[in-house]
Design a protein around this motif. Structure first.
Motif, mmCIF file in Angstrom:
data_model
loop_
_atom_site.group_PDB
_atom_site.id
_atom_site.type_symbol
_atom_site.label_atom_id
_atom_site.label_comp_id
_atom_site.label_asym_id
_atom_site.label_seq_id
_atom_site.Cartn_x
_atom_site.Cartn_y
_atom_site.Cartn_z
ATOM 1 N N CYS A 167 0.852 -1.201 0.000
ATOM 2 C CA CYS A 167 0.000 0.000 0.000
ATOM 3 C C CYS A 167 0.884 1.246 0.000
ATOM 4 C CB CYS A 167 -0.870 0.061 1.257
ATOM 5 S SG CYS A 167 -2.020 -1.275 1.432
ATOM 6 N N GLU A 168 0.339 2.310 -0.577
ATOM 7 C CA GLU A 168 1.038 3.593 -0.565
ATOM 8 C C GLU A 168 0.024 4.694 -0.246
ATOM 9 O OE1 GLU A 168 5.198 2.941 -2.283
ATOM 10 O OE2 GLU A 168 4.199 4.443 -1.004
ATOM 11 N N VAL A 169 0.545 5.814 0.174
ATOM 12 C CA VAL A 169 -0.296 7.011 0.351
ATOM 13 C C VAL A 169 -0.297 7.771 -0.979
ATOM 14 C CG1 VAL A 169 -0.619 9.180 1.605
ATOM 15 C CG2 VAL A 169 0.293 7.163 2.788
ATOM 16 N N ALA A 170 -1.491 8.076 -1.469
ATOM 17 C CA ALA A 170 -1.631 8.842 -2.721
ATOM 18 C C ALA A 170 -2.300 10.171 -2.397
ATOM 19 C CB ALA A 170 -2.474 8.050 -3.719
ATOM 20 N N THR A 171 -2.249 11.079 -3.343
ATOM 21 C CA THR A 171 -2.906 12.385 -3.156
ATOM 22 C C THR A 171 -3.768 12.688 -4.371
ATOM 23 O OG1 THR A 171 -0.941 13.144 -1.959
ATOM 24 C CG2 THR A 171 -2.511 14.838 -2.666
ATOM 25 N N HIS A 172 -5.038 12.925 -4.134
ATOM 26 C CA HIS A 172 -5.928 13.240 -5.265
ATOM 27 C C HIS A 172 -5.411 14.511 -5.952
ATOM 28 C CE1 HIS A 172 -9.420 14.393 -7.594
ATOM 29 N NE2 HIS A 172 -9.908 13.178 -7.400
ATOM 30 N N PRO A 173 -5.155 14.465 -7.262
ATOM 31 C CA PRO A 173 -4.498 15.593 -7.950
ATOM 32 C C PRO A 173 -5.309 16.882 -7.948
ATOM 33 C CG PRO A 173 -5.216 13.927 -9.548
ATOM 34 C CD PRO A 173 -5.440 13.349 -8.181
ATOM 35 N N VAL A 174 -6.618 16.779 -7.779
ATOM 36 C CA VAL A 174 -7.442 18.008 -7.810
ATOM 37 C C VAL A 174 -7.827 18.420 -6.388
ATOM 38 C CG1 VAL A 174 -9.621 18.992 -8.639
ATOM 39 C CG2 VAL A 174 -8.328 17.397 -10.094
ATOM 40 N N LEU A 175 -8.307 17.438 -5.620
ATOM 41 C CA LEU A 175 -8.806 17.759 -4.277
ATOM 42 C C LEU A 175 -7.694 17.893 -3.243
ATOM 43 C CD1 LEU A 175 -11.669 15.065 -4.268
ATOM 44 C CD2 LEU A 175 -11.860 17.500 -4.909
ATOM 45 N N GLY A 176 -6.534 17.271 -3.541
ATOM 46 C CA GLY A 176 -5.447 17.286 -2.557
ATOM 47 C C GLY A 176 -5.701 16.321 -1.408
ATOM 48 N N GLN A 177 -6.776 15.571 -1.503
ATOM 49 C CA GLN A 177 -7.153 14.619 -0.442
ATOM 50 C C GLN A 177 -6.176 13.443 -0.424
ATOM 51 O OE1 GLN A 177 -10.469 11.872 -1.269
ATOM 52 N NE2 GLN A 177 -11.524 12.769 0.515
ATOM 53 N N HIS A 178 -5.714 13.080 0.772
ATOM 54 C CA HIS A 178 -4.867 11.895 0.873
ATOM 55 C C HIS A 178 -5.720 10.636 0.778
ATOM 56 C CE1 HIS A 178 -1.581 14.398 2.983
ATOM 57 N NE2 HIS A 178 -1.234 14.138 1.729
ATOM 58 N N ARG A 179 -5.117 9.620 0.177
ATOM 59 C CA ARG A 179 -5.781 8.331 0.048
ATOM 60 C C ARG A 179 -4.772 7.237 0.305
ATOM 61 N NH1 ARG A 179 -9.912 8.634 -4.932
ATOM 62 N NH2 ARG A 179 -11.099 10.475 -4.313
ATOM 63 N N ILE A 180 -5.268 6.065 0.659
ATOM 64 C CA ILE A 180 -4.390 4.902 0.763
ATOM 65 C C ILE A 180 -4.804 3.938 -0.344
ATOM 66 C CG2 ILE A 180 -3.804 2.896 2.217
ATOM 67 C CD1 ILE A 180 -4.158 4.944 4.589
ATOM 68 N N THR A 181 -3.832 3.450 -1.062
ATOM 69 C CA THR A 181 -4.154 2.618 -2.229
ATOM 70 C C THR A 181 -3.288 1.363 -2.281
ATOM 71 O OG1 THR A 181 -4.407 2.624 -4.643
ATOM 72 C CG2 THR A 181 -2.498 3.812 -3.776
ATOM 73 N N LEU A 182 -3.875 0.287 -2.810
ATOM 74 C CA LEU A 182 -3.043 -0.847 -3.207
ATOM 75 C C LEU A 182 -2.175 -0.379 -4.365
ATOM 76 C CD1 LEU A 182 -5.551 -3.880 -3.236
ATOM 77 C CD2 LEU A 182 -4.036 -3.125 -1.379
ATOM 78 N N THR A 183 -1.000 -0.938 -4.486
ATOM 79 C CA THR A 183 -0.073 -0.501 -5.534
ATOM 80 C C THR A 183 -0.232 -1.346 -6.809
ATOM 81 O OG1 THR A 183 1.596 -2.026 -4.664
ATOM 82 C CG2 THR A 183 1.608 0.269 -3.824
ATOM 83 N N GLY A 184 0.408 -0.897 -7.860
ATOM 84 C CA GLY A 184 0.316 -1.585 -9.146
ATOM 85 C C GLY A 184 0.680 -3.058 -9.079
ATOM 86 N N PRO A 185 1.795 -3.421 -8.446
ATOM 87 C CA PRO A 185 2.147 -4.862 -8.417
ATOM 88 C C PRO A 185 1.100 -5.714 -7.712
ATOM 89 C CG PRO A 185 4.061 -3.526 -7.910
ATOM 90 C CD PRO A 185 2.881 -2.591 -7.943
ATOM 91 N N VAL A 186 0.453 -5.189 -6.664
ATOM 92 C CA VAL A 186 -0.581 -5.978 -5.973
ATOM 93 C C VAL A 186 -1.789 -6.150 -6.899
ATOM 94 C CG1 VAL A 186 -2.139 -6.088 -3.978
ATOM 95 C CG2 VAL A 186 0.189 -5.208 -3.701
ATOM 96 N N LEU A 187 -2.177 -5.081 -7.552
ATOM 97 C CA LEU A 187 -3.310 -5.177 -8.492
ATOM 98 C C LEU A 187 -2.971 -6.171 -9.609
ATOM 99 C CD1 LEU A 187 -4.350 -1.410 -8.876
ATOM 100 C CD2 LEU A 187 -5.193 -3.091 -7.214
ATOM 101 N N ASN A 188 -1.713 -6.130 -10.053
ATOM 102 C CA ASN A 188 -1.312 -7.005 -11.168
ATOM 103 C C ASN A 188 -1.059 -8.447 -10.752
ATOM 104 O OD1 ASN A 188 -1.509 -5.657 -13.661
ATOM 105 N ND2 ASN A 188 0.264 -4.410 -13.134
#
Ligand code: 6PG
Length: 243
Positions: A167-188
């Protein structure tokens, strides 16, 4: 594996057909526990409402006791916040399901993002089987944003497609809201991926993805294509440039 595309008349038909597919997937899955990651945003709400509509009988027919529920991403807000993906799932699905609370593994959006990203990564690492060093979900359900993001991997944060973390912390590019996301390798590394996409506003993005054209390489979702089985459940509005 080449993706399977399923086009439906409208969002209601998409939700009903996916729910039937989900029932078959869960009930026939060859293990006692099925690790499923839910998506966020608005599309899943229609699915949750369909799954809990009494007349469709999914409440009784799906073997809910087999499912461990996770999320592909979460907004860093409290579970009671209208923005919370868990909050929506609880309101429209879990509050109506005959399941134990220990089957639901929410991302704690109210915690410090980096601390929670680490905690959730460790939890997934502990609970899921591995495939070449990454945890393997049995099914990950994903949506697609109209900028081509999926989970919370946004076009201006493509590095999350190649993170070594779960997992990584992401930031919504417009809202600036922080999010936690599964990463590309986990999805793949998922065994099965199901994209649920509906609406007129997704028609251009889907056409690019389907054609795998130059523009599609700007979309993180275009790089989520390594699962053993990938299914696209889309409605005619979203598919109108494909037909
Ligand atoms: C989120 C999601 C995100 C979502 C897409 C599509 O937390 O917002 O996980 O990736 O799936 O933005 O959202 P809609 O279903 O609302 O179009």
């Amino acid at each position: 594996m080449k993706p399977n595309w399923h086009v439906f008349e409208n969002q209601k038909e998409l939700a009903k057909s996916f729910a039937a597919w989900f029932q078959n997937f869960i009930n026939n899955y060859p293990s006692d526990i099925v690790h499923v990651a839910l998506s966020g945003g608005n599309t899943p709400i229609k699915l949750y409402q369909t799954l809990t509509t009494i007349s469709y009988n999914f409440l009784n027919d799906i073997q809910w006791e087999k499912i461990f529920f996770f999320w592909g991403d979460e907004r860093c807000v409290s579970p009671s916040d209208p923005q919370s993906n868990y909050g929506a799932a609880f309101e429209y699905l879990f509050s109506r399901l005959p399941i134990e609370t220990d089957q639901v593994f929410r991302i704690k959006g109210e915690e410090k993002p980096a601390v929670e990203a680490y905690r959730y990564s460790q939890l997934i690492k502990h609970l899921l089987p591995k495939k070449s060093d990454f945890p393997q979900f049995d099914l990950i359900i994903l949506g697609v944003g109209d900028d081509g993001h999926t989970a919370s991997i946004f076009p201006n944060q493509m590095q999350l497609l190649h993170s070594e973390n779960i997992c990584e912390v992401a930031t919504h590019p417009v809202l600036g809201q922080h999010r936690i996301t599964l990463t590309g390798p986990v999805l793949n590394h998922a065994k099965n991926l199901a994209f649920l996409v509906s609406g007129n506003n997704k028609k251009n993005i889907l056409a690019d993805i389907y054609q795998q054209n130059k523009q599609s390489k700007k979309y993180p979702v275009s790089f989520i294509n390594q699962a053993e089985q990938t299914h696209w459940f889309i409605d005619k509005n979203a598919a109108q440039l494909l037909l």
